[in-house]
Write an enzyme that holds these catalytic residues in place. Structure first.
Site, mmCIF file in Angstrom:
data_model
loop_
_atom_site.group_PDB
_atom_site.id
_atom_site.type_symbol
_atom_site.label_atom_id
_atom_site.label_comp_id
_atom_site.label_asym_id
_atom_site.label_seq_id
_atom_site.Cartn_x
_atom_site.Cartn_y
_atom_site.Cartn_z
ATOM 1 N N ASP A 61 -11.286 36.076 16.900
ATOM 2 C CA ASP A 61 -11.943 37.339 17.235
ATOM 3 C C ASP A 61 -11.394 38.483 16.397
ATOM 4 O O ASP A 61 -10.226 38.852 16.532
ATOM 5 C CB ASP A 61 -11.724 37.642 18.721
ATOM 6 C CG ASP A 61 -12.475 38.877 19.186
ATOM 7 O OD1 ASP A 61 -13.460 39.261 18.517
ATOM 8 O OD2 ASP A 61 -12.091 39.453 20.215
ATOM 9 N N ASP B 5 -17.695 42.404 13.672
ATOM 10 C CA ASP B 5 -17.029 41.701 14.766
ATOM 11 C C ASP B 5 -17.474 40.242 14.812
ATOM 12 O O ASP B 5 -18.643 39.953 15.061
ATOM 13 C CB ASP B 5 -17.356 42.391 16.088
ATOM 14 C CG ASP B 5 -16.640 41.763 17.279
ATOM 15 O OD1 ASP B 5 -15.715 40.969 17.056
ATOM 16 O OD2 ASP B 5 -17.014 42.084 18.417
#
Length: 430
Positions: free
Chosen positions: A104, A309
């Site tokens: 992430d 992201d």
């Protein structure tokens, strides 16, 4: 969720702790780590099903040449419907046990589910990390500088147990969370062994983590895995996110490389730091082109802060930009295919398979400051959310604009934190 958190605090905590300021981490450049990334829900190397796969709706409602010192491991992709994130394998402890963790870039703190799972552990493939079985495992006390660093890394102040153990709390935009002990132990990451790796030993973990063991944060904060490896490998990493097997790419390969490497033909855009969370990767989205022409919106429509992201599936655009993109796409595709009902946050849907709709979908290009761009293919623009229903893979946002992982598929995305720039190159993987 409130009850779970309250129970955990009742069991573990007796007082809060104020901690010292964050320590800086050296930023040097050296070799390269090259690791596989996996789809959370598919492929021959993916997590084995425990009961049944979560529906796609559940995952979105909240939502080449390698340096000779690198490690290169193959990747098999998973199915495209319902994929939220990508994962790789890490080893922890002495003796080492291995765990599948989500990668992430939208967070900095790393954690895994740990025995004894004092409150709750979500179902995962494989065993939880057992700190009692590792002779190198340590909990950190509340007086350590690493404990004080949690406030910046997680945006939550640390807490303390009665025995002075530091407690972290990590929460995410989809309301998922992890709470547990701030810890350190030996990390094995590809060919690298890192003693004293800082991570969270999760005792209360719930949310949209799939069947993973936890999460590896690659944000810019000093507690991220990137920062902890930076002394040896520098503050540069890149990855390629593969497409899904329904596109016929059952042999696709994805990767994560940490360390200095060549630019691989990337076009770079400046990394911006002036927004509210300095650990995120902000860029300036300048324009969106559809069928070779800019959307009919003014430059002010692109003023919202924009982040890259890997942990978000569906890209979010400002209301004005999304409205223009949606209208033009619907006007074009609806001449050949009937409009279907909305599917969760996706409200530009059509009756037809991915293969059918892809013949009608116009080209889309994202233009960034400095001339870097992402020329999106159909698999970056639309997704088949259920059999015979395909939707535009964008949604409207009233706040932050997010370039999600659907739009990143097959590109090589390079995060050169040391030089404060992000690069895009076509053909990073299939």
């Amino acid at each position: 969720m409130v009850l779970l958190v309250s129970l955990f605090l009742y069991l573990l905590l007796s007082r809060t702790s104020s901690c010292r300021e964050i320590q800086e981490v050296d930023q040097l450049s050296h070799p390269v780590l090259h690791l596989p990334l996996y789809h959370v829900r598919g492929g021959s190397h993916s997590f084995q099903a425990l009961d049944s796969d979560p529906p796609f709706l559940e995952t979105i409602v909240f939502d080449e040449n390698i340096d000779e010192k690198s490690v290169n491991v193959s990747l098999n992709p998973g199915i495209p419907i319902g994929i939220s994130n990508y994962y790789t394998k890490i080893g922890l402890g002495t003796p080492t046990t291995y765990h599948n963790v989500i990668i992430d870039t939208g967070s900095s703190f790393s954690w895994v589910q740990c025995e004894p799972c004092l409150v709750y552990c979500h179902p995962q493939a494989g065993s939880h990390f057992n700190p009692f079985a590792s002779r190198t495992y340590q909990k950190l006390s509340c007086g350590t500088s690493q404990c004080s660093s949690l406030k910046v890394a997680t945006l939550h102040s640390p807490l303390c147990t009665a025995s002075n153990t530091c407690i972290y709390s990590a929460t995410y935009g989809d309301q998922s969370f992890s709470i547990g002990y701030l810890s350190k132990d030996l990390l094995k990451f590809g060919s690298e062994s890192l003693p004293g790796f800082l991570f969270g030993c999760g005792q209360d973990n719930n949310g949209l983590f799939g069947k993973s063991a936890g999460l590896i944060g690659l944000g810019k904060d000093g507690l991220s895995m990137l920062s902890q490896l930076s002394t040896k490998y520098g503050r540069v990493f890149s990855y390629g996110l593969p497409t899904s097997t329904f596109l016929g790419n059952s042999g696709s390969r994805g990767f994560l490389s940490i360390g200095t490497s060549s630019n691989f033909g990337s076009k770079f855009t400046p990394m911006l730091d002036e927004y509210r969370d300095s650990s995120l990767y902000y860029v300036k989205l300048s324009a969106i082109y559809l069928s070779g022409k800019p959307l009919a919106v003014g430059s002010s429509a692109y003023r919202s802060p924009t982040i890259i992201d890997s942990g978000t599936t569906i890209s979010r655009s400002s209301a004005r930009v999304y409205s223009a993109l949606k209208k033009e796409c619907v006007d074009i595709v609806s001449t050949k295919f009937k409009i279907a009902p909305s599917f969760s946050i996706l409200d530009a849907c059509f009756h037809g398979t991915f293969d059918q709709i892809s013949t009608a979908i116009p080209s889309v290009e994202l233009i960034f400051q400095g001339g870097a761009d992402l020329k999106l293919a159909p698999h970056n623009i639309i997704i088949e959310v259920e059999k015979g229903t395909t939707c535009l893979a964008f949604a409207s946002s009233s706040g932050m604009v997010i370039i999600g992982n659907t739009q990143q598929h097959t590109f090589r995305i390079t995060y050169d934190v040391a030089s404060s720039k992000i690069g895009f190159a076509a053909g990073g993987c299939r």
